[in-house]
Design an enzyme around this catalytic site. Sequence first.
Site, mmCIF file in Angstrom:
data_model
loop_
_atom_site.group_PDB
_atom_site.id
_atom_site.type_symbol
_atom_site.label_atom_id
_atom_site.label_comp_id
_atom_site.label_asym_id
_atom_site.label_seq_id
_atom_site.Cartn_x
_atom_site.Cartn_y
_atom_site.Cartn_z
ATOM 1 N N SER A 8 0.830 -1.205 0.000
ATOM 2 C CA SER A 8 0.000 0.000 0.000
ATOM 3 C C SER A 8 0.860 1.248 0.000
ATOM 4 C CB SER A 8 -0.930 0.021 1.209
ATOM 5 O OG SER A 8 -1.496 1.315 1.317
ATOM 6 N N HIS A 33 -0.946 -1.192 -4.320
ATOM 7 C CA HIS A 33 -2.259 -0.857 -3.763
ATOM 8 C C HIS A 33 -2.358 0.651 -3.540
ATOM 9 C CE1 HIS A 33 -5.915 -1.997 -1.527
ATOM 10 N NE2 HIS A 33 -5.582 -1.088 -0.632
ATOM 11 N N ASP A 35 -4.629 3.595 -2.105
ATOM 12 C CA ASP A 35 -5.746 3.893 -1.197
ATOM 13 C C ASP A 35 -6.280 5.294 -1.446
ATOM 14 O OD1 ASP A 35 -6.087 1.559 0.499
ATOM 15 O OD2 ASP A 35 -4.042 1.969 1.175
ATOM 16 N N MET A 37 -8.942 8.059 -0.585
ATOM 17 C CA MET A 37 -9.863 8.435 0.504
ATOM 18 C C MET A 37 -10.348 9.866 0.297
ATOM 19 S SD MET A 37 -7.833 6.943 3.781
ATOM 20 C CE MET A 37 -6.910 5.392 3.704
ATOM 21 N N HIS A 66 -8.090 1.098 -4.553
ATOM 22 C CA HIS A 66 -9.085 0.862 -3.503
ATOM 23 C C HIS A 66 -9.797 2.176 -3.218
ATOM 24 C CE1 HIS A 66 -9.683 -0.405 1.026
ATOM 25 N NE2 HIS A 66 -10.818 -0.286 0.372
ATOM 26 N N MET A 68 -12.051 4.308 -1.318
ATOM 27 C CA MET A 68 -12.788 4.517 -0.061
ATOM 28 C C MET A 68 -13.431 5.893 -0.155
ATOM 29 S SD MET A 68 -9.926 2.915 2.435
ATOM 30 C CE MET A 68 -8.694 3.127 1.167
ATOM 31 N N MET A 137 -11.712 -5.826 4.558
ATOM 32 C CA MET A 137 -10.978 -4.905 5.420
ATOM 33 C C MET A 137 -10.812 -5.575 6.785
ATOM 34 S SD MET A 137 -10.269 -2.217 3.672
ATOM 35 C CE MET A 137 -9.459 -1.433 5.070
ATOM 36 N N ASP A 175 -6.832 -6.544 3.728
ATOM 37 C CA ASP A 175 -6.221 -5.218 3.816
ATOM 38 C C ASP A 175 -6.379 -4.674 5.228
ATOM 39 O OD1 ASP A 175 -5.284 -2.658 3.339
ATOM 40 O OD2 ASP A 175 -6.959 -2.068 2.031
HETATM 41 C C1 DX5 Z 1 -6.675 1.464 5.241
HETATM 42 C C2 DX5 Z 1 -6.118 1.128 3.884
HETATM 43 C C3 DX5 Z 1 -5.016 0.144 3.911
HETATM 44 C C4 DX5 Z 1 -3.811 0.555 4.707
HETATM 45 C C5 DX5 Z 1 -3.013 -0.651 5.055
HETATM 46 O O1 DX5 Z 1 -7.851 2.180 5.127
HETATM 47 O O2 DX5 Z 1 -7.138 0.600 3.053
HETATM 48 O O3 DX5 Z 1 -4.630 -0.226 2.592
HETATM 49 O O4 DX5 Z 1 -3.009 1.484 4.041
HETATM 50 O O5 DX5 Z 1 -1.952 -0.249 5.865
HETATM 51 P P1 DX5 Z 1 -1.320 -1.233 6.952
HETATM 52 O O6 DX5 Z 1 -0.767 -2.413 6.211
HETATM 53 O O7 DX5 Z 1 -0.260 -0.388 7.568
HETATM 54 O O8 DX5 Z 1 -2.407 -1.625 7.911
HETATM 55 ZN ZN ZN Z 2 -6.580 -0.314 1.051
#
Ligand code: DX5
Ligand code: ZN
Length: 220
Positions: A8, A33, A35, A37, A66, A68, A137, A175
């Site tokens: 990620s 990956h 993320d 947000m 991903h 979110m 998740m 994840d």
């Molecule tokens: C959280 C993200 C994850 C996160 C994982 O909302 O979707 O992808 O970055 O990070 P670690 O591996 O540090 O939990």
């Molecule tokens: Zn993620």
Amino acid sequence: MTVLISPSLLAADFTQLGAEIQRMEQAGADWLHLDVMDGHFVPNITFGPPLVNSVRKVTNLCLDTHLMISEPEKYIEAFVKAGSDLITVHVEAVSDLKGLLQTIRGFGIKAGVSLKPQTPLETILPFLEWCDLVLFMTVEPGFGGQAFMPEVLPKISRLAARLQNSPRAVDIQVDGGITLATAPQAINAGANVLVAGTAVFGQPDPQAIIRRLKALTPAV
Ligand code: DX5
Ligand code: ZN
């Protein structure tokens, strides 16, 4: 079964993104990956299509995106144009999941659906035939570096059991809080794609960690 590792980018040094991505390629990452947000679906804000577009220019890794975000349907085309190879949306954020998965696939890329830790598996079961991946998740979405929630494991096992007789391969991704200590539990439950942020970025030898994660096999 081969375990795939999707580091990620959230845990990378954002001032050195090109070098960080290269470091993950050299360390043996399979996917990357991303993320996304929006400060609405989750209480944090990261980045959007312009950054994905820049990342696309420096790597051939599968860009595992991903989302979110609320109303993801408004942004699918922008992420496709930016270079995403897989777009995963949250079942909690979508009203017409079947339509959205079909839209994503219509762009010629893979479609995934994600569930927050408390969301029942039943919410996605009717849509499996339009999914290339299901993302579980194992932390509340929003931040890296949180502790793995083992209570999600039975939900993963239930989907894996269901997919055993399925004619089509659906990836099962986990994840949140994935480390060398928690990954074996996720793999035993049936996951085959591991997202890892803090466990690989920021480590002096990510290659060693990725190699050990990829060597894990389900205990029978
Ligand atoms: C959280 C993200 C994850 C996160 C994982 O909302 O979707 O992808 O970055 O990070 P670690 O591996 O540090 O939990
Ligand atoms: Zn993620």
